[in-house]
Scaffold this active site. Structure first.
Site, PDB file in Angstrom:
ATOM      1  CG  ASP A   1      -2.184   0.843   0.959  1.00 44.07           C
ATOM      2  OD1 ASP A   1      -3.259   0.265   0.744  1.00 44.07           O
ATOM      3  OD2 ASP A   1      -2.077   2.095   0.944  1.00 44.07           O
TER       4      ASP A   1
ATOM      5  CB  THR B   1     -16.081  -2.593  -8.117  1.00 45.73           C
ATOM      6  OG1 THR B   1     -16.220  -3.487  -7.009  1.00 45.73           O
ATOM      7  CG2 THR B   1     -17.373  -2.532  -8.904  1.00 45.73           C
TER       8      THR B   1
ATOM      9  CE  LYS C   1     -18.842  -5.513  -6.061  1.00 46.22           C
ATOM     10  NZ  LYS C   1     -19.333  -6.009  -4.786  1.00 46.22           N
TER      11      LYS C   1
ATOM     12  CG  ASN D   1     -22.362  -3.748  -5.434  1.00 43.85           C
ATOM     13  OD1 ASN D   1     -22.575  -4.738  -4.748  1.00 43.85           O
ATOM     14  ND2 ASN D   1     -21.296  -2.989  -5.283  1.00 43.85           N
TER      15      ASN D   1
ATOM     16  N   GLY E   1     -35.659   2.066   5.663  1.00 49.44           N
ATOM     17  CA  GLY E   1     -34.922   2.904   6.603  1.00 49.44           C
ATOM     18  C   GLY E   1     -34.536   4.229   5.975  1.00 49.44           C
TER      19      GLY E   1
ATOM     20  CB  CYS F   1     -19.745  -0.670  -2.744  1.00 48.17           C
ATOM     21  SG  CYS F   1     -18.104  -1.270  -2.335  1.00 48.17           S
TER      22      CYS F   1
ATOM     23  CE  LYS G   1     -16.334   2.243  -5.479  1.00 54.55           C
ATOM     24  NZ  LYS G   1     -16.425   1.187  -6.458  1.00 54.55           N
TER      25      LYS G   1
ATOM     26  NE  ARG H   1     -14.727   4.015   2.062  1.00 51.48           N
ATOM     27  CZ  ARG H   1     -13.893   3.120   1.499  1.00 51.48           C
ATOM     28  NH1 ARG H   1     -13.154   3.470   0.457  1.00 51.48           N
ATOM     29  NH2 ARG H   1     -13.810   1.897   1.966  1.00 51.48           N
TER      30      ARG H   1
HETATM   31  N1  LIG Z   1     -15.315  -2.015   0.619  1.00 48.21           N
HETATM   32  C1  LIG Z   1     -16.119  -2.977   0.188  1.00 48.21           C
HETATM   33  O1  LIG Z   1     -17.011  -3.424   0.905  1.00 48.21           O
HETATM   34  C2  LIG Z   1     -15.943  -3.549  -1.193  1.00 48.21           C
HETATM   35  C3  LIG Z   1     -16.604  -4.745  -1.509  1.00 48.21           C
HETATM   36  C4  LIG Z   1     -16.437  -5.276  -2.786  1.00 48.21           C
HETATM   37  C5  LIG Z   1     -15.672  -4.602  -3.725  1.00 48.21           C
HETATM   38  N2  LIG Z   1     -15.071  -3.428  -3.406  1.00 48.21           N
HETATM   39  C6  LIG Z   1     -14.244  -2.757  -4.412  1.00 48.21           C
HETATM   40  O2  LIG Z   1     -12.879  -3.055  -4.136  1.00 48.21           O
HETATM   41  C7  LIG Z   1     -12.053  -1.930  -4.460  1.00 48.21           C
HETATM   42  C8  LIG Z   1     -11.287  -1.494  -3.235  1.00 48.21           C
HETATM   43  O3  LIG Z   1     -12.215  -1.077  -2.256  1.00 48.21           O
HETATM   44  P1  LIG Z   1     -11.782  -0.805  -0.749  1.00 48.21           P
HETATM   45  O4  LIG Z   1     -13.022  -0.491  -0.004  1.00 48.21           O
HETATM   46  O5  LIG Z   1     -10.894  -1.892  -0.299  1.00 48.21           O
HETATM   47  O6  LIG Z   1     -10.928   0.535  -0.962  1.00 48.21           O
HETATM   48  P2  LIG Z   1     -10.000   1.285   0.073  1.00 48.21           P
HETATM   49  O7  LIG Z   1     -10.049   2.706  -0.299  1.00 48.21           O
HETATM   50  O8  LIG Z   1     -10.368   0.874   1.467  1.00 48.21           O
HETATM   51  O9  LIG Z   1      -8.548   0.687  -0.215  1.00 48.21           O
HETATM   52  C9  LIG Z   1      -7.806   0.933  -1.368  1.00 48.21           C
HETATM   53  C10 LIG Z   1      -6.340   0.955  -0.969  1.00 48.21           C
HETATM   54  O10 LIG Z   1      -5.537   1.026  -2.133  1.00 48.21           O
HETATM   55  C11 LIG Z   1      -4.389   1.814  -1.820  1.00 48.21           C
HETATM   56  N3  LIG Z   1      -3.746   2.239  -3.070  1.00 48.21           N
HETATM   57  C12 LIG Z   1      -4.170   3.154  -3.957  1.00 48.21           C
HETATM   58  N4  LIG Z   1      -3.313   3.237  -4.997  1.00 48.21           N
HETATM   59  C13 LIG Z   1      -2.335   2.331  -4.771  1.00 48.21           C
HETATM   60  C14 LIG Z   1      -1.166   1.938  -5.484  1.00 48.21           C
HETATM   61  N5  LIG Z   1      -0.854   2.469  -6.658  1.00 48.21           N
HETATM   62  N6  LIG Z   1      -0.378   1.008  -4.946  1.00 48.21           N
HETATM   63  C15 LIG Z   1      -0.672   0.432  -3.768  1.00 48.21           C
HETATM   64  N7  LIG Z   1      -1.772   0.762  -3.053  1.00 48.21           N
HETATM   65  C16 LIG Z   1      -2.606   1.699  -3.543  1.00 48.21           C
HETATM   66  C17 LIG Z   1      -4.947   2.913  -0.974  1.00 48.21           C
HETATM   67  O11 LIG Z   1      -3.963   3.565  -0.215  1.00 48.21           O
HETATM   68  C18 LIG Z   1      -5.961   2.157  -0.112  1.00 48.21           C
HETATM   69  O12 LIG Z   1      -5.386   1.711   1.091  1.00 48.21           O
HETATM   70  C19 LIG Z   1     -13.005  -0.872  -5.007  1.00 48.21           C
HETATM   71  O13 LIG Z   1     -13.051  -0.987  -6.400  1.00 48.21           O
HETATM   72  C20 LIG Z   1     -14.345  -1.253  -4.412  1.00 48.21           C
HETATM   73  O14 LIG Z   1     -15.423  -0.822  -5.199  1.00 48.21           O
HETATM   74  C21 LIG Z   1     -15.174  -2.897  -2.146  1.00 48.21           C
END
Ligand SMILES: NC(=O)c1ccc[n+]([C@@H]2O[C@H](COP(=O)([O-])OP(=O)(O)OC[C@H]3O[C@@H](n4cnc5c(N)ncnc54)[C@H](O)[C@@H]3O)[C@@H](O)[C@H]2O)c1
Length: 441
Positions: free
Chosen positions: A30, A124, A210, A214, A259, A266, A269, A335
């Site tokens: 990260d 996603t 996906k 959603n 509610g 997710c 967006k 968020r």
């Molecule tokens: N949060 C959920 O419940 C969920 C569920 C299913 C799918 N998703 C999808 O998964 C993806 C990630 O979601 P999330 O909630 O984990 O996001 P998040 O924002 O919590 O995490 C993303 C991470 O990526 C890191 N990052 C960004 N650019 C980077 C790079 N070049 N190199 C290394 N690290 C980098 C950021 O610092 C951050 O820690 C999104 O596309 C989201 O839509 C999320």
């Protein structure tokens, strides 16, 4: 297997830790050093039930290591999952920036190493991203050809925050989007030991699965929120309506609780990104737009009920307790949480807000700041001397409060139940001025 994770947010960290729990060797990258420090110390930077325990045992067994050195992770992994964020741009479209950056990085390392690796997009992404953006970027940077020089696939994630570890380890299905057998076989090895139906499709269909999942779930909730608003006008009760409707197995009782709307990282967006793309295609996705519009208006239903209950007194200078800040229970994720528009409107109308949440207060402070907003650490404190209370997030701490706490602590025992968790008849019998979303009597 040697697995690399790029981006250790909700999806990346849960994926990495869970795959390590199955015996794989996982490297996590990260760009945020604080996240990496915390992970290496055995403390997840996000709150997820069971994640710290699994993380600590992965560290003890030397099956997981985290670093800010993204190149190191790419070099030392055979399968690399891209798990970076895909937020909205101001026009609603998907921001490709982080996925592209990760793909460029991977391509640069592949060029130097000339070793076959499999790259899996887990973020996603708008359908077509893996095949039309990620693949060509890696090809251009590395000089290698997809399928021959590197494998490419898409593996959408369906975990729910709050129960993410359980969802990852025991999924309803695993969707694998690949264009060749070799990549498919390697992906199946990554998921060895998972008992779930495997759906093998092309990468673009995987991306679309996906979005369809959603946006359907978001639409289902918006539909029942609309029904709730109508039920109130008909002087009916949405809770009994959804219960009976949900008994129809074609509909299912899941995801229909009326509610104050959905939030999180997710649904909002993803629905906006799909809407934006459909407009580009010249398709007006009226259903998706309606689901979004209904959701944006829904938090204000709680304020409407509150104003009706306060009557002539209005909101000015009233002390309003807000129970729950996170977009849903068991997470500290703020968020697009409905608490944000609710609190902002209360403050705009001159109320003094006392808000609480079991774990999301620090996150909330980054988004909400006002001289008339106070954060307190318990429901008890929030309710003390309050003129009214709004239940915003259905944390179990707030859905089973003893009736006395409302009667004895509050100035006036007004409860606006934004999640329809309390038994309204009992509450009213005891003297609580109870109003609930979708309750017309
Ligand atoms: N949060 C959920 O419940 C969920 C569920 C299913 C799918 N998703 C999808 O998964 C993806 C990630 O979601 P999330 O909630 O984990 O996001 P998040 O924002 O919590 O995490 C993303 C991470 O990526 C890191 N990052 C960004 N650019 C980077 C790079 N070049 N190199 C290394 N690290 C980098 C950021 O610092 C951050 O820690 C999104 O596309 C989201 O839509 C999320």
């Amino acid at each position: 297997m040697n697995i690399g994770i790029i981006g250790t947010g909700y999806v990346g960290l849960v994926t990495g830790v869970c795959l390590a729990s199955k015996g794989n060797k996982v490297l996590c990258a990260d760009i945020i050093p604080e996240k990496i420090d915390s992970i290496n110390k055995g403390f997840s930077p996000i709150f997820e039930e069971g994640l710290d325990d699994l993380l600590q045992s992965a560290l003890e067994n030397k099956l997981l290591e985290a670093t800010t050195d993204v190149d190191y992770v790419i070099k030392n992994s055979d399968v690399i999952f891209i798990c970076v964020g895909t937020p909205s741009l101001p026009n609603g479209s998907m921001n490709y920036e982080y996925v592209e950056e990760a793909a460029k990085n991977i391509g640069r390392i592949l060029k130097k190493q000339q070793k076959f690796k499999v790259i899996i997009v887990k973020s996603t992404c708008i359908p077509g991203t893996t095949t039309n953006h990620v693949g060509p970027i890696i090809e251009q940077e590395s000089g290698l050809k997809v399928q021959f020089g590197f494998g490419l696939g898409m593996n959408p994630e369906f975990l729910r925050e709050g129960v993410a570890v359980n969802d990852f380890l025991y999924p309803d299905r695993v969707v694998i989007g690949v264009s060749d057998e070799n990549t498919k076989d390697i992906m199946m090895q990554c998921y060895a030991g998972f008992i779930a139906p495997f759906v093998i499709v092309d990468p673009t269909s995987a991306e679309m699965i996906k979005y369809a999942a959603n946006t359907f779930l978001a639409t289902k909730i918006s539909f029942f929120n609309e029904m709730a608003n109508l039920a109130e006008k008909f002087e009916a009760d949405i809770s009994v309506i959804t219960e009976a409707v949900g008994m129809d197995h074609r509909i299912s009782e899941k995801f229909m609780n009326a509610g104050i709307g959905w939030g999180g990282s997710c649904f909002p967006k993803d629905i906006r990104a799909l809407l934006h793309k459909s407009r580009e295609f010249g398709i007006s996705s009226k259903l998706l737009q309606a689901a979004l519009d209904t959701n944006e208006a829904q938090p204000f239903e709680a304020i409407r009920l509150l104003k009706e209950e306060l009557g002539e007194e209005k909101l000015k200078n009233k002390r309003i307790a807000v129970l729950g800040l996170a977009f849903k229970p068991n997470t500290n994720d703020m968020r697009e949480a409905p608490s944000i528009p609710i609190i902002n409107l209360l403050l705009k109308e001159g109320a003094r807000v006392v808000a609480t949440d079991p774990i999301a207060i620090e996150e909330a402070k980054k988004m909400l700041n006002h001289k008339n907003l106070e954060f307190v650490t318990s429901a008890d404190e929030a309710l003390t001397e309050a003129d009214a209370c709004v239940l915003v997030t259905e944390w179990s701490d707030y859905t089973h409060l003893p009736i006395e706490i409302f009667l004895e602590k509050m100035k006036s025992p007004i409860l606006i139940d934004g999640r329809r968790k309390y038994d309204y008849e009992k509450m009213r019998e005891e003297g609580i001025r109870y109003r609930g979303i979708g309750l017309g009597h």
